[in-house]
Design an enzyme around this catalytic site. Sequence first.
Site, short mmCIF file in Angstrom:
data_model
loop_
_atom_site.label_atom_id
_atom_site.label_comp_id
_atom_site.label_asym_id
_atom_site.label_seq_id
_atom_site.Cartn_x
_atom_site.Cartn_y
_atom_site.Cartn_z
CG ASP A 89 -51.36 -17.57 -1.24
OD1 ASP A 89 -50.35 -17.31 -1.94
OD2 ASP A 89 -52.42 -16.92 -1.29
CG ASP A 95 -47.75 -13.60 -3.04
OD1 ASP A 95 -48.89 -13.19 -3.31
OD2 ASP A 95 -46.87 -12.87 -2.54
CD GLU A 147 -50.24 -12.09 -7.35
OE1 GLU A 147 -50.97 -11.12 -7.15
OE2 GLU A 147 -49.15 -12.25 -6.76
CG HIS A 200 -56.37 -11.58 -1.51
ND1 HIS A 200 -56.07 -12.34 -2.63
CD2 HIS A 200 -55.17 -11.20 -0.99
CE1 HIS A 200 -54.76 -12.41 -2.76
NE2 HIS A 200 -54.20 -11.73 -1.79
CG ASP A 201 -54.13 -8.71 -3.84
OD1 ASP A 201 -54.10 -8.60 -2.60
OD2 ASP A 201 -53.34 -9.43 -4.48
O1 ISL Z 1 -53.10 -5.23 -5.30
C1 ISL Z 1 -52.00 -4.95 -5.67
C2 ISL Z 1 -51.31 -3.73 -5.23
O2 ISL Z 1 -52.05 -2.63 -5.62
C3 ISL Z 1 -51.24 -5.82 -6.52
O3 ISL Z 1 -50.26 -5.13 -7.21
C4 ISL Z 1 -50.61 -6.89 -5.63
O4 ISL Z 1 -49.79 -6.29 -4.68
C5 ISL Z 1 -49.77 -7.82 -6.44
O5 ISL Z 1 -50.62 -8.44 -7.34
C6 ISL Z 1 -49.11 -8.84 -5.55
O6 ISL Z 1 -50.05 -9.45 -4.71
C7 ISL Z 1 -49.67 -10.51 -3.89
O7 ISL Z 1 -48.50 -10.27 -3.15
C8 ISL Z 1 -48.56 -9.25 -2.15
C9 ISL Z 1 -49.79 -9.36 -1.25
O8 ISL Z 1 -49.94 -8.19 -0.52
C10 ISL Z 1 -51.04 -9.62 -2.05
O9 ISL Z 1 -52.13 -9.81 -1.19
C11 ISL Z 1 -50.78 -10.83 -2.91
O10 ISL Z 1 -51.90 -11.27 -3.61
C12 ISL Z 1 -47.31 -9.38 -1.34
O11 ISL Z 1 -47.18 -10.71 -0.87
#
Ligand code: ISL
Length: 554
Positions: A102, A203, A258, A331-332
């Site tokens: 990541d 990310d 992402e 994971h989100d």
């Molecule tokens: O799950 C979300 C918030 O409700 C998404 O909007 C998420 O924050 C967004 O897709 C970005 O995610 C990524 O970056 C974030 C991190 O917290 C997430 O785990 C990651 O997948 C910040 O680095």
Amino acid sequence: MSTELQRKWWKEEVIYQIYPRSFMDSNGDGIGDLRGIISKLDHLHELGVDIIWLSPIYDSPNDDNGYDIRNYREIHQEFGTMSDFEELLEEVHARGMKLIMDLVVNHSSDEHEWFVEAKKSKDNKYRDYYHWKKGVDGGPPNNWPSFFGGSAWEYDEASDEYYLHLFTKKQPDLNWENPKVREEIKGLLKFWLDKGIDGFRMDVIPLISKRLNFENHTLGSFNEVVEKVYSNGPKVHDYLNEIYEDVLSKYDIMTVGEGPGINKNVGLKYVGHDRGELNMIFHLDHMFLGHGPKGKFDPIPYDWCDIKKIFRDWHEAMGESGWLSIFLDNHDFPRLVSRFGNDNQYRRESAKLLAMLVLTQKGTACLYQGSEIGMSNVVFDSISEYRDVETHNFHKEFIANGVSEADFLSEVHAHGRDNARTPFQWDESENAGFSSGKTWINVNPNYKEINLAVDKTAKDSIFKFYKNLLSFRKENLCLVYGQWVEHMLENKNIYAYDRIDENTHFRIVLNHSNEVQDLSLSVDGYELIMNNIEDSSGDQLSPWEARLYKKSNS
Ligand code: ISL
Ligand code: CA
């Protein structure tokens, strides 16, 4: 043949995401770690996945579970050491699998030495590694909200300036305008690639180029702010092209970005085969479905026609010119069987149906740990059992706005990120076989019924279904490259589509409802190759029945 020309290993292989904190704990401290992952590689190999994506394992103060990096070149001590990492990489490769990391470079941790320095004074040489602005009328520079609640600006008293953080205040946004920042990032890309890793998941990559006028937004919903204000900034393609030309293109690797805020109209700019940017993206359109004006804890209704339309629109947008990664969980987000399936009466059937959906669309399938055994959402009774910073920040905000504790908790049960972060359920033993110590987050109490050991011995094993499907996909490139043609577009209960190439014609029919449905699609001349229930009967689809048919074109 054009598809032959475009053959790539990263289109044919399947990704499996590991959330290291919650996968396997090797030393009893309650936290998953690298040696834990090594001890479970045979499980992944047996399952038949090819590429392991590790959520961040770098040194971090863990404000956002590792998505806040303090040192990009060190392993988080809770996860192990660099030599554990090297051993993991070797063991992955020894099994013929690949490993991607990541890459979190939209922001660093506020404890990264760059930020620690930057904060020292306005003329510090690292000051310009971040975005600093004067306040307006005694408040922040503008009205931008953070992803995790509150303003996206944090005041720094010493310099009387604010710094930008689109996520928590411990995740200051890096300033990609500064060429030194870009050189640092290229350096760390090389550092990991030279160790022999096979690529990166990037990310929030469309957020790296900021709209530097920092104007107030006047939009109604958070998703719109992401799309129009934070994402797709003016220089994002220059930056991606620069790291591709200078570093990524020199290695045989894959990249997947992402993509919050990347919509179907701009998708090809990131992944067009001729663009020299990314190999593929995870767009989030179907994952953000149901998020209301204030986000996931403020839900609005949607149905399967909305989901189908998003997949269809993206297939059309990509055509033969670009590539996607297909996923329904990570994971989100909540567990896929709880969100898109039925985690009650039809947990097994719907888990398998969703597996078939992900593994037969056009794009590189990405699976999330635990889905292969149908792990479901967790219901904790108290907010104190939750660990996610997003949940806690919004808890404060929603309660302050008059929402009741019970109402907020029920939103967390449905949408909270910790649903996907409870430990992997390996077996029936204490802590589901994940750890011998007190776990960093409680194990889902359903682990005695839902765990890998039990599932493997079940006649209707979800794990075996995944395994069969994964190996079938490997032998049938039509499921990778074949044309994708959808049927019954407006049917709310059935998702049906074909995958077609010169030799083969697959027809996939998925009844994603709790009721029996008429097949209502001709399967004359087709042979039923695979399905997810025992007594499949001709013209009627049982609740959550999934069928894969095949016909030879010759
Ligand atoms: O799950 C979300 C918030 O409700 C998404 O909007 C998420 O924050 C967004 O897709 C970005 O995610 C990524 O970056 C974030 C991190 O917290 C997430 O785990 C990651 O997948 C910040 O680095
Ligand atoms: Ca551990």
